[in-house]
Design an enzyme around this catalytic site. Sequence first.
Site, short mmCIF file in Angstrom:
data_model
loop_
_atom_site.label_atom_id
_atom_site.label_comp_id
_atom_site.label_asym_id
_atom_site.label_seq_id
_atom_site.Cartn_x
_atom_site.Cartn_y
_atom_site.Cartn_z
N CYS A 91 -2.44 -23.13 -35.84
CA CYS A 91 -3.42 -22.18 -35.95
C CYS A 91 -4.57 -22.24 -34.87
O CYS A 91 -5.45 -21.19 -34.72
CB CYS A 91 -3.92 -22.12 -37.39
SG CYS A 91 -2.42 -22.13 -38.47
N HIS A 148 -3.35 -14.24 -41.90
CA HIS A 148 -3.39 -15.44 -41.05
C HIS A 148 -2.34 -15.32 -39.95
O HIS A 148 -1.02 -15.35 -40.22
CB HIS A 148 -3.14 -16.48 -41.71
CG HIS A 148 -3.65 -17.97 -41.01
ND1 HIS A 148 -4.02 -17.84 -39.53
CD2 HIS A 148 -3.88 -19.16 -41.29
CE1 HIS A 148 -4.12 -19.14 -39.27
NE2 HIS A 148 -4.09 -19.98 -40.54
N LYS A 184 -9.83 -13.09 -41.98
CA LYS A 184 -8.55 -13.25 -42.47
C LYS A 184 -8.11 -12.53 -43.73
O LYS A 184 -7.10 -12.28 -44.20
CB LYS A 184 -7.85 -14.67 -42.45
CG LYS A 184 -7.88 -15.41 -41.30
CD LYS A 184 -7.37 -16.69 -41.29
CE LYS A 184 -7.39 -17.51 -39.96
NZ LYS A 184 -8.52 -17.82 -39.39
N PHE A 219 -2.83 -27.14 -38.33
CA PHE A 219 -1.93 -28.28 -38.88
C PHE A 219 -1.84 -29.34 -37.94
O PHE A 219 -1.54 -29.20 -36.74
CB PHE A 219 -0.48 -28.02 -39.24
CG PHE A 219 -0.49 -27.05 -40.68
CD1 PHE A 219 -1.68 -26.81 -41.65
CD2 PHE A 219 0.58 -26.59 -41.16
CE1 PHE A 219 -1.50 -26.18 -42.60
CE2 PHE A 219 0.63 -25.72 -42.19
CZ PHE A 219 -0.25 -25.65 -42.92
N HIS A 235 -12.93 -19.90 -40.10
CA HIS A 235 -11.40 -20.02 -40.10
C HIS A 235 -10.84 -19.33 -41.45
O HIS A 235 -9.85 -18.59 -41.31
CB HIS A 235 -10.91 -21.54 -39.97
CG HIS A 235 -9.62 -21.59 -39.84
ND1 HIS A 235 -8.56 -21.14 -38.83
CD2 HIS A 235 -8.60 -22.29 -40.56
CE1 HIS A 235 -7.44 -21.26 -38.90
NE2 HIS A 235 -7.26 -22.32 -40.00
N GLU A 266 -14.77 -26.28 -44.62
CA GLU A 266 -15.34 -25.58 -43.51
C GLU A 266 -16.89 -25.34 -43.92
O GLU A 266 -17.76 -25.34 -43.10
CB GLU A 266 -14.79 -24.33 -43.22
CG GLU A 266 -15.09 -23.73 -41.99
CD GLU A 266 -14.34 -22.50 -41.54
OE1 GLU A 266 -14.49 -21.95 -40.31
OE2 GLU A 266 -13.51 -22.23 -42.44
#
Length: 417
Positions: free
Chosen positions: A165, A342, A337, A403, A305, A316
């Site tokens: 991502c 996403h 998002k 990831f 994010h 975060e």
Amino acid sequence: MELKRVVVTGMGTINALGHNLTETWDNMIKGVSGAGPITSFDASKFKTHFACEVKNYDPLKYFKKPVARKMDKFTQFALIAADEAVNDAGLDFDAIDKDRAGVIWASGIGGLQTFKDEITDYVQNDFTPHFNPFFIPKMIADIAAGHISIKYDFRGPNYATVSACASSSHALIDAYNYIRLGKADIFISGGSEHAVTEAGVGGFNAMRAISTRNDDPKTASRPFDIGRDGFVMGDGGAALVLEEYEHAIKRGAKIYAEFAGGGMSADAHHITAPHPEGRGATVVMKNAVDDANLKPQDIDYVNLHGTSTGLGDIAETKAVLNVFGDHAYNLSISSTKSMTGHLLGATGALEAIVSVMAITHGQIPPTINHFELDPKIDSKLDFTFNKTKKRDVKAALSNTFGFGGHNASLVFKKFEK
């Protein structure tokens, strides 16, 4: 060596909120959710029946049928977004030194649908190898960069970045560094993804990473909310034209904002889970702000994010407090998002565009679908819940985490000659 300045002179996107930049921004400011029932395949057997698909998409509006058949949808989205960005930038191709014009494009997965289709056909035909000759050129993640380069005859650096991502944020940072080191004048950079497929939905369902709120898909992406149950998958593409400052001024280009800095880091913790204290996220934001030669208090807006996952949202926000201290409570922050879903490898480029538009228009897009804040998240932070707010944004930071523990942050600031 004196580093060159880098500016944004063109932008384009296609996603669940719109087929172009104007539609996307208008719907984002209105707080529209792009989520809805999956239409591209029968999702009834899956745990998740919805996603943020590109609505009413017909490739034949953009490509001739023989051309469309030779490209996976992630490449189609790439070319559509790039074309809008190039037109927006008003490039005169006869005046560009194309040896100094490049393309760095990203996709987290590449041609997932193509791979699934070809392997399924192989199995259904008794394992007889009748593969399509375009199987590999449609599937590989770098092919979108190749198509864009060929279309515009850009002969400078040309490759793809893959970091889940964080992929398109890494692509933008690479392009930014080439330009500021004086090795190129202009780049088309961004990312695209088409993972709303049987394999994509099934795979993320197996990981328990995506929402299963099938009774209410429009509110399923709930960043920071106590009721969040995973992210909502999205498709689309986003492109930015990055240009060396003097090159842009010389040709009289419209300049949206300055690309001021980029940071990278690793969590070095787990293949899918973030570090619980936001260790890598803290480092990457500090790196980006330092690279921009700014101080934390210079940042006005952070596009988080904010995927709507249990661990990620908490980590975060801890990182934001680590980096900004008391100034964190002066920031406007949001997760877009909640509206776009996403977009995996394309999300960094789309949210870079959002950050630039926030600077350009003096508007903070909202985090929609907020009902009750997770008590583990600091309630004094301004998440811009549910409604757009006006604010003069001199500098914005955008986060993307992938990831594998891959982290990237981008800093844009208001353009000044």
